[in-house]
Write an enzyme that holds these catalytic residues in place. Structure first.
Site, PDB file in Angstrom:
ATOM      1  N   THR A 159      -7.390  -3.212  -7.736  1.00 20.80           N
ATOM      2  CA  THR A 159      -6.926  -4.054  -6.958  1.00 20.80           C
ATOM      3  C   THR A 159      -5.465  -5.146  -6.928  1.00 20.80           C
ATOM      4  O   THR A 159      -5.088  -4.589  -8.166  1.00 20.80           O
ATOM      5  CB  THR A 159      -8.112  -5.293  -6.886  1.00 20.80           C
ATOM      6  OG1 THR A 159      -7.184  -6.477  -5.298  1.00 20.80           O
ATOM      7  CG2 THR A 159      -8.409  -5.952  -8.108  1.00 20.80           C
ATOM      8  N   THR A 199      -8.361  -5.688  -2.524  1.00 18.87           N
ATOM      9  CA  THR A 199      -9.258  -5.120  -2.230  1.00 18.87           C
ATOM     10  C   THR A 199     -10.100  -4.978  -2.941  1.00 18.87           C
ATOM     11  O   THR A 199     -10.418  -5.904  -3.929  1.00 18.87           O
ATOM     12  CB  THR A 199      -8.688  -3.706  -2.643  1.00 18.87           C
ATOM     13  OG1 THR A 199      -7.089  -3.268  -2.361  1.00 18.87           O
ATOM     14  CG2 THR A 199      -8.989  -2.132  -2.542  1.00 18.87           C
ATOM     15  N   VAL A 259       1.686   1.899   3.598  1.00 17.65           N
ATOM     16  CA  VAL A 259       0.146   1.785   2.863  1.00 17.65           C
ATOM     17  C   VAL A 259       0.105   1.574   1.285  1.00 17.65           C
ATOM     18  O   VAL A 259       1.078   1.485   1.143  1.00 17.65           O
ATOM     19  CB  VAL A 259      -0.051   3.378   3.770  1.00 17.65           C
ATOM     20  CG1 VAL A 259      -1.599   3.749   2.426  1.00 17.65           C
ATOM     21  CG2 VAL A 259      -0.258   3.802   4.954  1.00 17.65           C
ATOM     22  N   ASP A 270      -2.228   0.823  -2.478  1.00 18.15           N
ATOM     23  CA  ASP A 270      -2.799   1.981  -2.952  1.00 18.15           C
ATOM     24  C   ASP A 270      -4.427   2.333  -2.929  1.00 18.15           C
ATOM     25  O   ASP A 270      -5.269   3.686  -2.820  1.00 18.15           O
ATOM     26  CB  ASP A 270      -3.178   1.311  -4.688  1.00 18.15           C
ATOM     27  CG  ASP A 270      -4.058   0.663  -4.526  1.00 18.15           C
ATOM     28  OD1 ASP A 270      -3.170  -0.947  -3.830  1.00 18.15           O
ATOM     29  OD2 ASP A 270      -4.734  -0.037  -5.495  1.00 18.15           O
ATOM     30  N   LEU A 322      -0.937  -5.223  -6.341  1.00 11.70           N
ATOM     31  CA  LEU A 322       0.037  -4.317  -4.870  1.00 11.70           C
ATOM     32  C   LEU A 322      -0.688  -3.745  -5.482  1.00 11.70           C
ATOM     33  O   LEU A 322       0.518  -2.823  -6.871  1.00 11.70           O
ATOM     34  CB  LEU A 322       1.345  -5.323  -6.536  1.00 11.70           C
ATOM     35  CG  LEU A 322       2.531  -5.182  -5.497  1.00 11.70           C
ATOM     36  CD1 LEU A 322       2.686  -5.986  -3.766  1.00 11.70           C
ATOM     37  CD2 LEU A 322       3.672  -5.782  -6.205  1.00 11.70           C
TER      38      LEU A 322
END
Ligand code: GLY
Length: 321
Positions: free
Chosen positions: A202, A151, A180, A182, A204
């Site tokens: 960022t 992310t 979806v 986090d 899992l």
């Protein structure tokens, strides 16, 4: 007052460098987040955010993004949005809504279309080829399909003391349709309070969601810990807790910035990030877990940067994974 920006991954560099120059001239923290994240979303070689992001198991690209204003706690978020050029801009618009400020799936896409946000095909030939290669690899080697969840998360502080955080992600490669992570979840993927600071994550998503690590990092900064001490404490304690209680912890990293422009970062894997402040030019750093629940940080070398560039821009016909 001072200013600063911190962001996850090397991919944030160009946006942070550009918007830190705007912040120096008195630019707005919110605008710096939206513009810098748009630059990551628009760049086709960054395969985990926006255009060129990696698809789900049905070869569809479902994107997640969020925006939070630390002055008034307004939050806007989208999850599983499709065919929309800049999910971060949609999240920012949603942050002004009193109701319906977190939209998912077809509802998020419909809102973006109706509000006039640019619509486009977001899957590139490169992303499709990576999907095909991954499918072959999974079938041949009987592997877990899931891989890659980088992310882009950014925290910004402007000279008026306003702080904003934003995230954008295509989530887990080969995820189930509707999954979806986090990144659009307040407290977990991001949190900001202009009177204290902000943090973003960022890694899992399924493991990050087991904690509220962004919120906890901000809360510890609010109790007077330096950003580095706060984030070290949150990340390494949670990593140990997951290993103790579940036997394993996925990869995750957090970056944070306080309202004095001081930053911190902690990670349970090797991780690149970008920071720029009034006293430090925009720089790409590498971090890894150090001894005794601390983090080792160094400036990325020219060799590392070159290898990164070659890796992400491998010619399509030569891609092996
Ligand atoms: N951290 C991004 C995701 O797991 O979706």
């Amino acid at each position: 007052m001072t200013y600063g920006m911190i962001a996850t991954w090397r991919m944030a560099y160009e946006g942070v460098a550009k918007m830190a120059r705007e912040l120096a001239k008195g630019g707005d923290a919110g605008q710096s987040i939206v513009e810098a994240i748009k630059m990551v979303e628009d760049y086709p070689y960054y395969k985990s955010v926006g255009f060129g992001g990696l698809p789900n198991e049905d070869c569809q690209l479902e994107l997640d993004a969020a925006y939070m204003d630390g002055d008034n706690f307004d939050v806007g978020a989208v999850a599983g949005i499709q065919q929309t050029k800049n999910p971060i801009a949609v999240a920012e618009r949603l942050s002004h809504e009193r109701f319906n400020s977190f939209l998912v799936g077809s509802g998020a896409t419909k809102y973006a279309r109706e509000q006039g946000f640019e619509q486009q095909e977001m899957i590139t030939d490169r992303a499709k080829r990576m999907w095909e290669l991954r499918l072959e690899e999974i079938q041949k080697n009987n592997l877990s399909p899931y891989d890659g969840h980088d992310t882009v998360g950014m925290v910004s502080l402007d000279r008026r003391g306003k702080m904003v955080v934003g995230t954008s992600s295509s989530g887990l490669f080969m995820k189930k349709s509707g999954r979806v992570g986090d990144s659009p979840l307040s407290g977990s993927g991001f949190y900001v309070d202009s009177e204290i600071g902000g943090a973003t994550a960022t890694g899992l998503g399924e493991d990050l969601m087991k904690g509220c690590l962004s919120y906890e990092t901000v809360a510890l900064m609010g109790q007077g810990l330096s950003p580095q001490k706060a984030v070290d404490q949150v990340v390494y304690r949670f990593n140990d807790k997951l290993i103790k209680r579940k036997g394993k912890a996925g990869a995750f990293s957090l970056v944070c910035l306080n309202n004095r422009g001081q930053w911190g970062i902690a990670t349970n894997v090797e991780f690149s990030f970008v920071a720029a402040t009034e006293t430090e030019k925009a720089e790409i750093y590498l971090a890894r877990p150090g001894k005794n629940q601390t983090t080792e940080i160094e400036v990325a070398t020219a060799e590392w940067l070159k290898a990164y560039d070659l890796r992400i821009k491998q010619p399509l016909e030569k891609l092996t994974r």
